[in-house]
Motif scaffolding. Structure first.
Motif: not given
Length: 469
Positions: A319-325, A431-435, A439-448
């Motif tokens: 998600r972060r890669v696409l948002l930053i790009l 910058a906001f996304v970067r810092f 990252e939420t892709k492939g992670r469970t809600l508990e991991e996030i």
């Protein structure tokens, strides 16, 4: 829903998502109607033009918040029906506004905005509760496709009606939104209620019947048990949380991330293009805005294409890669015309429109759909309802502010300067996304949620070290 007559899953998913088309239609139709309205009523007040355009978004701020609460009491289906009625009534009232009734039109469009905000909240909720878990991840992208398809349809209708006399053209453009509203109402009459709502209200047999339409028989009992368990967990969470909980303890990091992305999505200026592209072309070229209605169609095609691209790449990139790009390219697309204008290298006034098209292309498969994907993933269960509502409100506030202020800003400075401001906001979003965004892709809600806890611990440690020093 009558009796136990089986309803096909295709019918359920089509009309369950059709509200997205209606939502997009009403958002986009003013783009083509505004130039004719300005000429017919001799409108020149930039603030008044901004209010007429953005009134729908102002109403949506309240429609989204109210629909969430009412749908928990009345059901998703009844609220979608009510929204369709408001859509139809508001569209017809817009077409019958008295001549020079600017403030009446603003009031009607605020009323219409209640349905737009409701649709933005109800359609994803209904679809997520009706769809199997294995398909739920793509639903936000599909909803975005329906919305931009509605926008494209409205642009095409505006283009087809542009040959009519001005006084009739804009009225027919606005009134035509009643047609898809009536189609939605007729279709939803046969839709079943969400099984989740039925189970929460003790209608277990009705929920089992609905699930039999859309699930294999061997999955029904397990899903009912899962819904019951989740409902109990959410009930406990609701009792133990308040608005203050959102920005306290381990939740603050994740809530700021989700709400921040929702706000940046709108303050980056996308709706300035979608609502005012004919006027932007007019100011760039000097030709009448009513002659530039092909440009909204081009933007609409780009939006629909981008939403389909997102469905293909959604699970292939972080998600972060696409948002930053996306944010970086969007920011440069806004800043480069200002740079060329300052250095006197911009010999073609239409170059700004080309850069705006590049912006729309990257926005369509990054920030537009990913904002809602991330919001659906980043908020912990204990605060999800309140946090999602807060994110939606900030999103609509941003949409309203951009729609209201853009004509005021362009009246005070050049278009290139206005878009340069939006370009800086795009880069701040990067910058906001970067810092600030996990990252939420492939992670469970508990991991996030654990990542939010670690961020809180790091913040506490840093504060402690500063105090010690």
């Amino acid at each position: 829903m009558k009796g136990n007559k089986k309803i096909s899953s295709g019918y359920i998913y089509f009309f369950g998502s059709f509200g997205g088309i209606l939502f997009g239609y009403d958002i986009g139709v003013m783009t083509g109607a505004l130039p004719f309205l300005e000429t017919d009523w001799s409108l020149s007040n930039a603030t008044l033009i901004g209010w007429i355009t953005s009134a729908v978004m102002f109403g949506a701020i309240f429609g989204g918040a109210l629909s969430g609460q009412l749908s928990d009491r009345l059901g998703r289906r009844k609220m979608i029906l009510l929204s369709a009625l408001i859509f139809a009534l508001g569209s017809l009232m817009s077409a019958m506004v008295p001549n020079l009734g600017e403030y009446y039109l603003i009031g009607v469009r605020i009323f219409l905005g209640l349905a737009v905000g409701a649709a933005s909240a109800l359609v994803p909720a209904y679809m997520s509760e009706m769809s199997p878990a294995r398909l739920r991840g793509r639903l936000t992208g599909i909803n975005q496709t329906m919305i931009v398809s509605g926008m494209l349809i409205s642009y095409v209708v505006d283009f087809l009606l542009k040959g009519l006399p001005e006084a009739f053209a804009w009225r027919l453009m606005l009134g035509s939104a009643a047609i898809p509203a009536i189609i939605l109402f007729a279709g939803v009459l046969r839709l079943p209620e969400s099984p989740r709502f039925l189970i929460k209200n003790g209608q277990l047999d009705a929920a089992r019947t609905v699930l039999s339409y859309i699930r294999p028989a061997d999955e029904i009992d397990n899903e009912i048990e899962t819904i019951q368990s989740t409902a109990k967990t959410e009930s406990v969470a609701a009792k133990n949380t308040s608005w203050a909980t959102l920005f306290s303890g381990k939740y603050r990091y994740l809530v700021i991330a989700g709400v921040g992305v929702a706000a940046f999505q709108q303050f980056q200026g996308a709706n300035a293009i979608f609502y005012y592209i004919p006027l932007i072309v007019q100011q760039a070229t000097g030709s009448a805005a009513s002659n530039a209605l092909m440009w909204p169609i081009i933007q609409g095609i780009i939006l629909v294409t981008g939403s389909l691209v997102f469905l293909w790449i959604a699970d292939k990139f972080n998600r972060r890669v696409l948002l930053i790009l996306g944010g970086a390219v969007m920011g440069l697309s806004f800043l480069l015309p200002a740079f060329l204008n300052v250095t006197h290298l911009n010999s073609n006034p239409m170059l700004i429109v080309v850069f705006l098209s590049i912006y729309v292309a990257f926005y369509s498969f990054t920030w537009a759909p990913l904002t809602w994907v991330l919001i659906g993933e980043v908020f912990p269960l204990a605060v999800r309802g309140r946090a999602s509502g807060l994110a939606s409100s900030f999103n609509w506030i941003g949409s309203f502010a951009v729609g209201l202020l853009f004509p005021v800003m362009t009246a005070a400075m050049s278009q290139e300067a206005v878009f340069a401001i939006f370009g800086v906001i795009c880069l701040l979003g990067v910058a906001f996304v970067r810092f600030c965004v996990p990252e939420t892709k492939g992670r469970t809600l508990e991991e996030i949620e654990q990542q939010g806890t670690r961020a809180k611990e790091a913040e506490t440690l840093a504060t402690s070290e500063d105090y010690t020093e």
